[in-house]
Design a protein around this motif. Structure first.
Motif, mmCIF file in Angstrom:
data_model
loop_
_atom_site.group_PDB
_atom_site.id
_atom_site.type_symbol
_atom_site.label_atom_id
_atom_site.label_comp_id
_atom_site.label_asym_id
_atom_site.label_seq_id
_atom_site.Cartn_x
_atom_site.Cartn_y
_atom_site.Cartn_z
ATOM 1 N N ALA A 145 9.347 -7.080 -2.679
ATOM 2 C CA ALA A 145 8.015 -7.592 -2.354
ATOM 3 C C ALA A 145 7.346 -6.737 -1.281
ATOM 4 N N ASP A 148 7.004 -16.746 0.574
ATOM 5 C CA ASP A 148 7.284 -17.660 -0.545
ATOM 6 C C ASP A 148 8.442 -17.163 -1.393
ATOM 7 N N GLN A 151 3.023 -14.181 0.357
ATOM 8 C CA GLN A 151 3.801 -14.002 -0.870
ATOM 9 C C GLN A 151 5.245 -13.607 -0.560
ATOM 10 N N LEU A 208 3.131 -6.699 -1.308
ATOM 11 C CA LEU A 208 2.651 -8.074 -1.422
ATOM 12 C C LEU A 208 2.241 -8.610 -0.049
ATOM 13 N N GLU A 258 3.528 -21.932 -5.502
ATOM 14 C CA GLU A 258 4.075 -20.666 -5.992
ATOM 15 C C GLU A 258 5.595 -20.617 -5.814
ATOM 16 N N MET A 317 5.577 -12.802 -8.896
ATOM 17 C CA MET A 317 6.482 -13.265 -7.849
ATOM 18 C C MET A 317 7.770 -13.810 -8.467
#
Length: 391
Positions: free
Chosen positions: A182, A194, A191, A187, A249, A276
């Motif tokens: 990520a 998460d 994000q 990202l 998410e 994701m």
């Protein structure tokens, strides 16, 4: 602790981790003080590397008063000082030539502490009782912080160890690799967070199963057991779907981490899988293969080839490419055979080239032990390639 070649061991070194055979038989236990006969036995068993307690750390912990204690006579001190320097230089030179370098995502002490935290949090969780589960958010943030403290974190090639199935260690491994991907993909901070949190609880539903999944290829189980196993994402999602400390998410990742772009996944068989979720899915698929969760265990290079084969099919190609840039195909300590018939051991990784590490050649093409040291850097010597991993 640090990883060293068996040839570098000396009397008095202390083993920091159990030394295991391929069948997990303990050869030398943690805490053992090394003697010459132990070194010879390790060579006979073709064990080339072990973890020992770090001398530098031990010296750092030495009480100042004791460390600064002066010799009784200046003359004796002056006589011994040059000899000590010479010995130190020789030792350092030898270690620079032969020492292994394992590049890990988290420091060993941090990894152990975090793994224990994950275990404590998840073991207290029972179905529909999520009290205390929110503490996993602190663990996720600690992982992100520790990763970001590493210099050039997304530029390195990391060693991932082969191991037996452990749901807590698996959750940590998926989290660290997914977080790295990520970050490398750029990202957002939200994000990344998460992805980290959901990775730690993505297999929460496995706690509700009575089907044995360790070192089992679920596709070979009876249909009833397969069906039950494939419900674990639903069980996990059901447990956390009403939690307001988790984003939608993150919940989607828990539910869909086994879904695939071509619709071949489970539990719903959907072909709509967020990026994701795919990031966590790639890491989960890889780590399940090397530790044997719902799959027959394979070696790291075999698991990586499996991921490579499904780029653009199960997962977005750029996600797979990013994964392949991060994970060493041949972790430090791997015993390999080259296209020239020589046998060797992986010393360290080359940044940006996960398939081209630095080798120490131990046997020539006739199977004879090589006297002295022969190191081959596969970046510099492009004629040499690793042909197979020796079990």
């Amino acid at each position: 602790m640090r990883l060293v070649a068996v040839d570098d061991l000396k009397n008095g070194d202390v083993i920091a981790n159990d030394v295991l055979l391929d069948d997990y038989t303990v050869v030398v236990g943690k805490g053992t003080v090394i003697k010459d006969q132990y070194i010879e036995k390790l060579r006979e068993l073709e064990i080339y590397t072990v973890y020992i307690e770090d001398e530098e750390e031990a010296e750092t912990q030495t009480p100042p008063a004791k460390a600064e204690k002066k010799p009784k006579t200046a003359a004796k001190s002056e006589e011994k000082k040059p000899q000590k320097k010479t010995e130190t230089k020789k030792t350092e030179k030898k270690r620079q030539k032969l020492s292994m370098e394992v590049v890990t995502v988290l420091r060993d002490d941090v990894e152990e502490q975090i793994r224990n935290n994950i275990k404590d949090i998840l073991e207290l969780h029972v179905y529909q009782n999520t009290e205390g589960l929110q503490k996993i958010t602190e663990t996720a943030q600690n992982i992100i912080t520790d990763i970001l403290e590493e210099e050039e974190v997304v530029e390195k090639v990391y060693d991932v160890k082969e191991r037996s199935a452990d749901i807590y260690e698996h959750s940590l491994q998926v989290c660290t690799i997914a977080t790295l991907i990520a970050l490398k993909l750029g990202l957002s901070e939200t994000q990344v967070y998460d992805i980290s949190v959901s990775s730690l609880i993505h297999d929460l539903g496995l706690r509700y199963l009575v089907v044995r999944y360790e070192d089992q290829d679920i596709n070979l189980l009876p249909a009833k057991d397969q069906e039950e196993y494939k419900k674990h994402p639903i069980y996990g999602y059901t447990a956390i779907k009403s939690e307001d400390w988790l984003s939608e998410e993150a919940k989607d990742i828990v539910l869909n981490h086994h879904e695939r772009k071509d619709g071949s996944g489970y539990p719903l068989g959907t072909d709509i899988v967020s990026r994701m979720t795919q990031i966590v899915g790639v890491c989960d698929e890889f780590d399940e293969l090397i530790c044997g969760i719902g799959k027959a265990r394979v070696r790291v290079h075999e698991a990586i080839n499996n991921i490579r084969n499904y780029g653009g099919i199960w997962f977005d190609s750029d996600i797979v490419d990013t994964f392949l840039q991060l994970i060493a195909v041949y972790p430090a300590g791997s015993k390999v055979r080259t296209n020239e018939g020589e046998r060797g051991i992986v010393l360290r990784q080359n940044a940006h080239f996960p398939e081209r590490p630095i080798l120490r050649i131990t046997h020539d093409r006739f199977g004879q032990v090589i006297q002295g040291e022969k190191v081959v850097d596969l970046i510099k010597n492009t004629r040499v390639v690793i042909q197979e991993v020796i079990k």
